[in-house]
Design a protein around this motif. Structure first.
Motif, PDB file in Angstrom:
ATOM      1  N   ALA A   4       0.834  -1.209   0.000  1.00 45.39           N
ATOM      2  CA  ALA A   4       0.000   0.000   0.000  1.00 45.39           C
ATOM      3  C   ALA A   4       0.871   1.263   0.000  1.00 45.39           C
ATOM      4  O   ALA A   4       0.529   2.257  -0.651  1.00 45.39           O
ATOM      5  CB  ALA A   4      -0.933   0.002   1.199  1.00 45.39           C
ATOM      6  N   ASP A   5       1.994   1.222   0.723  1.00 36.85           N
ATOM      7  CA  ASP A   5       2.907   2.369   0.745  1.00 36.85           C
ATOM      8  C   ASP A   5       3.508   2.601  -0.643  1.00 36.85           C
ATOM      9  O   ASP A   5       3.631   3.737  -1.101  1.00 36.85           O
ATOM     10  CB  ASP A   5       4.029   2.159   1.761  1.00 36.85           C
ATOM     11  N   GLU A   7       2.204   1.724  -3.475  1.00 37.39           N
ATOM     12  CA  GLU A   7       1.149   2.198  -4.370  1.00 37.39           C
ATOM     13  C   GLU A   7       0.919   3.700  -4.187  1.00 37.39           C
ATOM     14  O   GLU A   7       0.676   4.420  -5.157  1.00 37.39           O
ATOM     15  CB  GLU A   7      -0.141   1.416  -4.135  1.00 37.39           C
ATOM     16  N   LYS A   8       1.005   4.198  -2.949  1.00 35.37           N
ATOM     17  CA  LYS A   8       0.865   5.633  -2.701  1.00 35.37           C
ATOM     18  C   LYS A   8       1.979   6.416  -3.389  1.00 35.37           C
ATOM     19  O   LYS A   8       1.732   7.451  -4.003  1.00 35.37           O
ATOM     20  CB  LYS A   8       0.896   5.907  -1.190  1.00 35.37           C
ATOM     21  N   VAL A   9       3.192   5.907  -3.286  1.00 36.52           N
ATOM     22  CA  VAL A   9       4.330   6.571  -3.936  1.00 36.52           C
ATOM     23  C   VAL A   9       4.122   6.567  -5.450  1.00 36.52           C
ATOM     24  O   VAL A   9       4.330   7.586  -6.117  1.00 36.52           O
ATOM     25  CB  VAL A   9       5.665   5.888  -3.562  1.00 36.52           C
ATOM     26  N   GLN A  10       3.693   5.452  -5.988  1.00 33.61           N
ATOM     27  CA  GLN A  10       3.482   5.352  -7.429  1.00 33.61           C
ATOM     28  C   GLN A  10       2.417   6.343  -7.890  1.00 33.61           C
ATOM     29  O   GLN A  10       2.598   7.031  -8.901  1.00 33.61           O
ATOM     30  CB  GLN A  10       3.077   3.930  -7.810  1.00 33.61           C
ATOM     31  N   ARG A  11       1.314   6.450  -7.153  1.00 33.16           N
ATOM     32  CA  ARG A  11       0.268   7.413  -7.520  1.00 33.16           C
ATOM     33  C   ARG A  11       0.795   8.851  -7.456  1.00 33.16           C
ATOM     34  O   ARG A  11       0.512   9.660  -8.324  1.00 33.16           O
ATOM     35  CB  ARG A  11      -0.953   7.256  -6.608  1.00 33.16           C
ATOM     36  N   ARG A  12       1.559   9.159  -6.417  1.00 33.94           N
ATOM     37  CA  ARG A  12       2.085  10.512  -6.246  1.00 33.94           C
ATOM     38  C   ARG A  12       3.064  10.879  -7.360  1.00 33.94           C
ATOM     39  O   ARG A  12       3.138  12.019  -7.788  1.00 33.94           O
ATOM     40  CB  ARG A  12       2.776  10.618  -4.882  1.00 33.94           C
ATOM     41  N   ARG A  13       3.824   9.935  -7.850  1.00 32.29           N
ATOM     42  CA  ARG A  13       4.859  10.202  -8.845  1.00 32.29           C
ATOM     43  C   ARG A  13       4.384  10.057 -10.289  1.00 32.29           C
ATOM     44  O   ARG A  13       5.107  10.424 -11.218  1.00 32.29           O
ATOM     45  CB  ARG A  13       6.050   9.252  -8.621  1.00 32.29           C
ATOM     46  N   GLU A  71      11.214  16.060  -4.845  1.00 35.03           N
ATOM     47  CA  GLU A  71      11.253  15.055  -3.781  1.00 35.03           C
ATOM     48  C   GLU A  71      12.531  15.246  -2.980  1.00 35.03           C
ATOM     49  O   GLU A  71      13.562  15.618  -3.521  1.00 35.03           O
ATOM     50  CB  GLU A  71      11.239  13.639  -4.373  1.00 35.03           C
TER      51      GLU A  71
END
Length: 91
Positions: A4-5, A7-13, A71
């Motif tokens: 889940a962490d 996936e959050k990074v992937q969505r943000r980037r 970042e």
């Protein structure tokens, strides 16, 4: 790190990465490819506009070097400071 962490990074980037890749593809199509073919005789219009407007040159330089979403390494990933006034730069 959990999935889940990640996936959050992937969505943000996702947006900054696609913007950067599209920009690079446009540069290649407009500038690099014609130059390599020998068909580039003058700078493309967007490049001439950026060259004529200094503020645009600064914006494009910032976006190319820093990107849409800068970042920074989290504290746990940084080297510890050793002594007053020391730098993290390698010598």
């Amino acid at each position: 790190m959990r999935t889940a962490d990640l996936e959050k990074v992937q969505r943000r980037r996702m947006l900054p990465a696609s913007f950067t890749q599209r920009s690079q593809r446009g540069e290649h199509d407009m500038l690099i490819t014609p130059a390599l073919r020998g068909t580039l005789h003058t700078a493309p219009l967007p490049l001439r506009v950026v060259d004529a407007v200094p503020a645009l040159a600064g914006i494009t330089a910032y976006l190319g070097g820093i990107g849409l979403r800068p970042e920074h390494a989290p504290d746990f990933a940084r080297r510890p400071q050793t002594g007053a006034g020391s730098s993290n730069a390698r010598r």
